[in-house]
Design a protein around this motif. Structure first.
Motif: not given
Length: 373
Positions: A259-270, A317-324
Motif C-alpha cells: 500500500s505504498p504512498v506514492l503521491d504526497w498530496e493525494t494521500t494528504l487529501r485522503a 496493493h489493490g483498488p479499494d485503498d482509499t488512502i494511497a
C-alpha cells in the motif's frame, strides 16, 4: 461611517477572516498528519453477541470483508477470521469466526473497529518468538527496535506505516522467521519510545526515511551483507527514499511495498477527508501542511520514478485503498515489468493486503524473496 473608518473596519475584518482561515488550515493539517493518530477508515461497530468461536457484529462493508483482522476497542484487542455464512443471524448483523481475545473482553454493546494489526505486544508476548530489544542510533536520538535473529546474511527490515505501530509487521514475523531471515522491526520518529518529530507531524516518509537509513546502517554494522526492506504505507515511501538516497543503498537488494504512498498530496487529501475535514478546507490543509513540513511531492515522485528503481520490487496493493490510490502502484509496475511486480489484492483497505488473503500474500512473498536469499 467615514471612509477611513470604513476602510479600517474592512481591513480588520479581512485580517480576522485571514487569521481564521490560516488557523483552520493548520488545524486540518494537524488532524491529517498527527504522528500518533490512528489510521482513519472504518466506523466503529457494535458487538451484538459472542458464542463458541464466533462473534456477531453490526453488518457493514468492513465486517463483511474477507480475511483476518484485529478488532480494537477500549481496553480490547481480539482477532477475527472469515465470515460464517452458515450461522443464523439477523439481517443487520454479520457473524465472524473469533480466533482469540488477546486483551479485555468482547461483550454485547462493546464498540470496536477493524485494524490490520492482528497482534498486540512484542514478539515474545504476541507470538512466543524470542527477540532482543535494541536501540538504533538515529538522527533525532535512539530508535527502539525488535530484533529476531536468523541464519541468513540477508536481513529484512520491517517498517510500519501511518496510523499503525511496529506491532503491525508482526503479522509477517512467523513467515519471515520460517524463511530464516534475521528481522529488524523498527520504531521511528513519532512512535512510542522513539524521538518526537520537531513539529509533531508525520511527513509521510519524507523525513522519516532517515530513521530507516539508520536501521540499514545498524544492520550492516551487525553483520548484514544485504538488506531487504518491507514497508507498509508511509513505510513503503521510506523504503523507496532509502533505496534512492541512502549512503548504503548498494546493500539494499530488494524492496517489498505494501500500500505504498506514492503521491504526497493525494494521500494528504485522503487523510484529511477521512478525518472529517470539510471539503472546502482540503486545499487549505494541503497549503498549511506544505508550509509546516516543506515541499514533499518532488522528492517522493523522484524516489518513485520507475527509471530510478535499481533493485527488484514487489508491490502489494489493490483498488479499494482509499488512502494511497492503487493507480500509482499500477503505473509504477507497468513501466518496469522486468523489475517491479504488482500483486493485486481486491477488497482490502489501506495497509491490509496481507489480512485479505494471508496465504496468497505469503506465497507471492516467498517467490519474490527466494532469489534474494
Amino acid at each position: 461611517m467615514r471612509p477611513a473608518t470604513a476602510t479600517a473596519a474592512a481591513v480588520t475584518t479581512l485580517i480576522g477572516v485571514g487569521a481564521a482561515t490560516v488557523a483552520a488550515g493548520r488545524h486540518a493539517s494537524s488532524a491529517a498528519l498527527g504522528a500518533s493518530r490512528p489510521l482513519p477508515g472504518d466506523p466503529r461497530l457494535t458487538v451484538h453477541g459472542t458464542g463458541s468461536g464466533r462473534v456477531t457484529l453490526t453488518r457493514s462493508l468492513a465486517s463483511l470483508r474477507r480475511g483476518t483482522y484485529g478488532l480494537e476497542g477500549s481496553g480490547v484487542h481480539a482477532v477475527v477470521g472469515p465470515v460464517l455464512d452458515d450461522v443464523t443471524h439477523s439481517a443487520d448483523t454479520v457473524v465472524r469466526r473469533l480466533e482469540r481475545v488477546v486483551a479485555g473482553g468482547l461483550r454485547p454493546g462493546s464498540r470496536v473497529r477493524f485494524t490490520p494489526q492482528v497482534h498486540s505486544g512484542d514478539p515474545a508476548d504476541a507470538l512466543g518468538i524470542p527477540h532482543a530489544d535494541v536501540l538504533v542510533p538515529g538522527e533525532l536520538g535512539a530508535l527502539p527496535a525488535w530484533f529476531v535473529p536468523g541464519k541468513r546474511s540477508t536481513w529484512v527490515i520491517t517498517v510500519h506505516g501511518i496510523g499503525t505501530t511496529r506491532e503491525h509487521p508482526l503479522n509477517l514475523l512467523p513467515f519471515l522467521r520460517d524463511q530464516q531471515f534475521p528481522v529488524l522491526n523498527l520504531a521511528y520518529r513519532g512512535d512510542k519510545g522513539a524521538p518526537r518529530p520537531p513539529d509533531g507531524l508525520s511527513h509521510l516518509g519524507d523525513s522519516e526515511w532517515r530513521d530507516l537509513d539508520a536501521a540499514v546502517r545498524h544492520a550492516v554494522r551487525h553483520g548484514a551483507e544485504r538488506v531487504i526492506v518491507h514497508g507498509w504505507s508511509t513505510g513503503a515511501a521510506m523504503a523507496l527514499r532509502a533505496a534512492a538516497n541512502s549512503g548504503l543503498r548498494d546493500r539494499i537488494s530488494g524492496l517489498v511495498l505494501d500500500s505504498p504512498v506514492l503521491d504526497w498530496e493525494t494521500t494528504l487529501r485522503a487523510l484529511a477527508g477521512a478525518r472529517h475535514t470539510p471539503g472546502p478546507l482540503l486545499p487549505l490543509a494541503v497549503r498549511a501542511a506544505l508550509g509546516r513540513t516543506g515541499p514533499h511531492g518532488d522528492r517522493i515522485a523522484e524516489a518513485a520514478d520507475p527509471s530510478a528503481v535499481r533493485v527488484p520490487v514487489l508491490i502489494f496493493h489493490g483498488p479499494d485503498d482509499t488512502i494511497a490510490p492503487w493507480r500509482y502502484s499500477r503505473r509504477l509496475a507497468d513501466e518496469r515489468p522486468g523489475l517491479i511486480g504488482l500483486h493485486t489484492v481486491p477488497g482490502a483497505p489501506h495497509a491490509a493486503m496481507w489480512n485479505a488473503d494471508p496465504k496468497a500474500y505469503e506465497e507471492a512473498l516467498r517467490r519474490f524473496l527466494t532469489p534474494l536469499m
